[in-house]
Motif scaffolding. Structure first.
Motif, PDB file in Angstrom:
ATOM      1  N   VAL A  95      33.630  45.873  98.253  1.00 14.29           N
ATOM      2  CA  VAL A  95      32.641  45.712  96.927  1.00 14.29           C
ATOM      3  C   VAL A  95      31.334  45.119  97.398  1.00 14.29           C
ATOM      4  N   GLU A  96      31.348  44.318  98.614  1.00 20.48           N
ATOM      5  CA  GLU A  96      30.069  43.720  99.082  1.00 20.48           C
ATOM      6  C   GLU A  96      29.162  44.712  99.771  1.00 20.48           C
ATOM      7  N   GLN A  97      29.827  45.771 100.201  1.00 22.13           N
ATOM      8  CA  GLN A  97      29.130  46.929 100.780  1.00 22.13           C
ATOM      9  C   GLN A  97      28.506  48.050  99.860  1.00 22.13           C
ATOM     10  N   ASP A  98      28.867  47.783  98.514  1.00 22.01           N
ATOM     11  CA  ASP A  98      28.338  48.589  97.524  1.00 22.01           C
ATOM     12  C   ASP A  98      28.764  50.163  97.808  1.00 22.01           C
ATOM     13  N   VAL A  99      30.016  50.293  97.951  1.00 26.47           N
ATOM     14  CA  VAL A  99      30.616  51.844  98.049  1.00 26.47           C
ATOM     15  C   VAL A  99      30.767  52.153  96.479  1.00 26.47           C
ATOM     16  N   VAL A 100      30.840  53.353  96.295  1.00 25.13           N
ATOM     17  CA  VAL A 100      30.866  53.912  95.100  1.00 25.13           C
ATOM     18  C   VAL A 100      32.160  54.265  94.676  1.00 25.13           C
ATOM     19  N   ALA A 101      33.056  54.544  95.652  1.00 27.02           N
ATOM     20  CA  ALA A 101      34.432  54.804  95.362  1.00 27.02           C
ATOM     21  C   ALA A 101      35.172  54.451  96.707  1.00 27.02           C
ATOM     22  N   VAL A 102      36.425  54.472  96.742  1.00 27.47           N
ATOM     23  CA  VAL A 102      37.317  53.939  97.890  1.00 27.47           C
ATOM     24  C   VAL A 102      38.632  55.005  97.881  1.00 27.47           C
ATOM     25  N   ALA A 103      38.844  55.312  99.237  1.00 33.15           N
ATOM     26  CA  ALA A 103      40.245  56.499  99.280  1.00 33.15           C
ATOM     27  C   ALA A 103      41.114  55.442 100.287  1.00 33.15           C
ATOM     28  N   VAL A 104      42.376  55.417  99.734  1.00 30.97           N
ATOM     29  CA  VAL A 104      43.551  54.679 100.765  1.00 30.97           C
ATOM     30  C   VAL A 104      44.551  55.745 100.559  1.00 30.97           C
ATOM     31  N   GLY A 105      45.108  55.963 101.659  1.00 31.82           N
ATOM     32  CA  GLY A 105      46.139  56.692 102.205  1.00 31.82           C
ATOM     33  C   GLY A 105      47.314  55.905 101.954  1.00 31.82           C
TER      34      GLY A 105
ATOM     35  N   ALA B 129      37.856  65.626  92.644  1.00 29.64           N
ATOM     36  CA  ALA B 129      38.140  65.122  91.329  1.00 29.64           C
ATOM     37  C   ALA B 129      36.714  64.622  91.279  1.00 29.64           C
ATOM     38  N   THR B 130      35.575  64.454  91.829  1.00 23.73           N
ATOM     39  CA  THR B 130      34.520  64.137  91.501  1.00 23.73           C
ATOM     40  C   THR B 130      33.575  65.281  91.519  1.00 23.73           C
ATOM     41  N   ASP B 131      33.822  66.448  91.604  1.00 23.98           N
ATOM     42  CA  ASP B 131      32.855  67.495  91.549  1.00 23.98           C
ATOM     43  C   ASP B 131      31.851  67.701  90.398  1.00 23.98           C
ATOM     44  N   GLY B 132      32.385  66.943  89.412  1.00 24.02           N
ATOM     45  CA  GLY B 132      31.622  66.978  88.264  1.00 24.02           C
ATOM     46  C   GLY B 132      30.404  66.132  88.113  1.00 24.02           C
ATOM     47  N   VAL B 133      30.338  65.275  89.087  1.00 27.73           N
ATOM     48  CA  VAL B 133      29.520  64.043  89.056  1.00 27.73           C
ATOM     49  C   VAL B 133      28.199  64.652  89.047  1.00 27.73           C
ATOM     50  N   LYS B 134      27.187  63.896  88.027  1.00 23.60           N
ATOM     51  CA  LYS B 134      25.932  64.400  87.784  1.00 23.60           C
ATOM     52  C   LYS B 134      24.965  63.253  87.754  1.00 23.60           C
ATOM     53  N   GLY B 135      23.715  63.202  88.161  1.00 29.83           N
ATOM     54  CA  GLY B 135      22.781  62.313  88.003  1.00 29.83           C
ATOM     55  C   GLY B 135      22.875  61.069  89.109  1.00 29.83           C
ATOM     56  N   ASP B 136      22.585  60.056  88.697  1.00 31.30           N
ATOM     57  CA  ASP B 136      22.957  58.993  89.689  1.00 31.30           C
ATOM     58  C   ASP B 136      24.406  58.739  89.880  1.00 31.30           C
ATOM     59  N   ILE B 137      24.568  58.615  91.194  1.00 33.33           N
ATOM     60  CA  ILE B 137      25.938  58.513  91.692  1.00 33.33           C
ATOM     61  C   ILE B 137      26.202  56.875  91.953  1.00 33.33           C
ATOM     62  N   THR B 138      26.952  56.484  90.971  1.00 37.51           N
ATOM     63  CA  THR B 138      27.405  55.042  90.748  1.00 37.51           C
ATOM     64  C   THR B 138      28.977  54.932  90.681  1.00 37.51           C
ATOM     65  N   PRO B 139      29.337  53.631  90.961  1.00 37.04           N
ATOM     66  CA  PRO B 139      30.918  53.596  90.502  1.00 37.04           C
ATOM     67  C   PRO B 139      31.214  54.189  89.094  1.00 37.04           C
TER      68      PRO B 139
END
Length: 442
Positions: free
Chosen positions: A143-153, A367-377
């Motif tokens: 959260v502090e690193q400002d990631v826009v998404a997370v993957a956890v195996g 799943a995020t192929d359709g993201v458009k514009g600003d990339i934010t969470p």
């Protein structure tokens, strides 16, 4: 606490690590119902956590082709941060291959899939060391690193990682979670079906064998009980099956006294849940008491120890849940092998926790192929929810969709069904089959 950890504790003590936490630890009740399915995810038809046994003949080098990688589509512009969480290396397991696979996968995504929204992906790694407190810290750090998404195996502390991410509305895709409250969060996603191996597989086995009854032989640890004791009876009844639960304490070498009950009540299938030592005693005990019906099991049952200690006449024809088609030659395996051989270094393709990380991270990007514009969470989360049904990369032909309708009571689940394999007389898989992967409605 996951089932695998509880089984380890039943056979010996483990070190309890402590660390500072910003969010409270999950309640004991939640921990006891946490990911039973992770027992399955650590191995496809019997792998160990370090990838030493894949359920087939282990290979040391990946084989793939450049064609499997797809056309070049390079990402450009400012990078976008994606969090990657692994349990890393602990006294009980070594999952560091997850980080190696994540790095190789991101190189492939950036070169062939246009990264995320056309921008290159930059990964931010965090190691939980299998400790819930450190899992919570990982969530906070991302959260502090400002990631826009997370993957956890596959992770033994996925719930702890998920809590701070959910509180911050950061979308996170996990290979598997089963805790009910977590699976209702609108920014948490799971690309595996928590109901398949423990509940749907024995029903399918009984229906295929035209049996009237399922006998579940289960290692008696708290994590498994909600599923087999509370949920399973209703599902069996709805499927027109009688159900018998036989709970046996860990470490029971001779189960014949308990297993006598499995021989009554008409044609039955037996379904075994436990670690390999437990399953060895269960498989052999069932035949000793005269049980002559089909046997199915979770993947953790099948290791080299099982193959040595159980007769081929018992193993042949057994149906086992499989996390991935490890050792197969299907297109999803060709893709995975091509990615790790092209962009990784000496990654063992039989390490199933590595495959799980690939499926989760590549699934997140699909799943995020359709993201458009600003990339934010927020825009990433919206893209995930709006995605049409697609094939889950690396998952043997399974399809997924994250619109909350796979299981409305658990809207975070993106996949229905799973993979199974039938064993030969050496306990090796004869092929992999997609089961119960029905379409997810609009």
């Amino acid at each position: 606490m996951r089932l695998e950890t509880q089984m380890q504790e039943a056979t010996g003590p483990r070190r309890l690590a402590k660390a500072r936490r910003r969010y409270p630890r999950l309640s004991a009740g939640v921990l006891l119902s946490a990911p039973m399915a992770l027992l399955l995810f650590t191995a496809a038809c019997g792998g160990s956590d370090d990838g030493g046994d894949s359920g087939g003949s282990p290979t040391t080098a990946a084989s793939g082709s450049a064609d499997a990688l797809g056309a070049v589509n390079k990402a450009t512009g400012a990078p976008v941060k994606i969090g990657i969480v692994s349990d890393g290396k602990t006294p009980a397991l070594d999952n560091t291959v997850q980080f190696e696979v994540a790095e190789a996968t991101v190189k492939w995504l950036n070169e062939h899939r246009g990264g995320l929204g056309g921008r290159p992906i930059e990964i931010v790694k965090c190691d939980t060391q299998g400790d819930p407190a450190k899992g919570t810290d990982c969530g906070n750090q991302l959260v502090e690193q400002d990631v826009v998404a997370v993957a956890v195996g596959e992770s033994s502390v996925g719930d702890a990682v998920a809590k701070p991410l959910a509180d911050a509305d950061i979308p996170a895709m996990f290979y598997g979670l089963t805790t009910p409250d977590i699976l209702k969060d609108p920014t948490i996603y799971s690309v595996s079906d928590p109901n398949f191996a423990i509940q749907q597989l024995p029903i399918a086995s009984a229906q295929q064998a035209k049996a009237k009854k399922v006998v579940s032989v289960v290692i008696d640890v708290p994590a498994i009980l909600p599923s087999v004791q509370d949920v399973a009876p209703g599902l069996m009844k709805a499927a027109g099956l009688d159900y018998q639960l036989i709970r046996i304490p860990p470490g029971t070498a001779d189960m014949t006294a308990q297993l006598q009950a499995a021989t009554t009540g008409g044609p039955s299938v037996a379904f075994v849940i436990g670690n390999d030592a437990f399953c060895i005693s269960a498989f052999n005990g069932l035949r000793q008491v005269g049980f002559d019906g089909p046997i199915s099991a979770i993947s953790q049952c099948m290791t080299d120890a099982t193959r040595k200690a159980v007769s081929g006449s018992i193993l042949k024809g057994m149906t086992v849940a499989a996390a991935f088609p490890v050792g197969g030659d299907d297109p999803s395996t060709a893709l995975y092998n091509s990615v790790i051989s092209t962009y990784g270094k000496n990654i063992d393709p039989s390490a199933t926790v590595g495959r799980g990380m690939f499926v989760t991270l590549a699934g997140l990007m699909t799943a995020t192929d359709g993201v458009k514009g600003d990339i934010t969470p927020a825009t990433v989360n919206a893209a995930i929810k709006a995605m049409p049904e697609k094939e889950l990369p690396g998952a043997g032909g399974l399809r997924f969709r994250c619109n909350g309708k796979a299981y409305p009571e658990s809207p975070s689940v993106c996949t229905r069904g799973g993979l199974t394999t039938t064993l030969d007389d050496k306990g090796e898989p004869t092929g992999f089959k997609v089961q119960a992967n029905t379409p997810i409605p609009d």
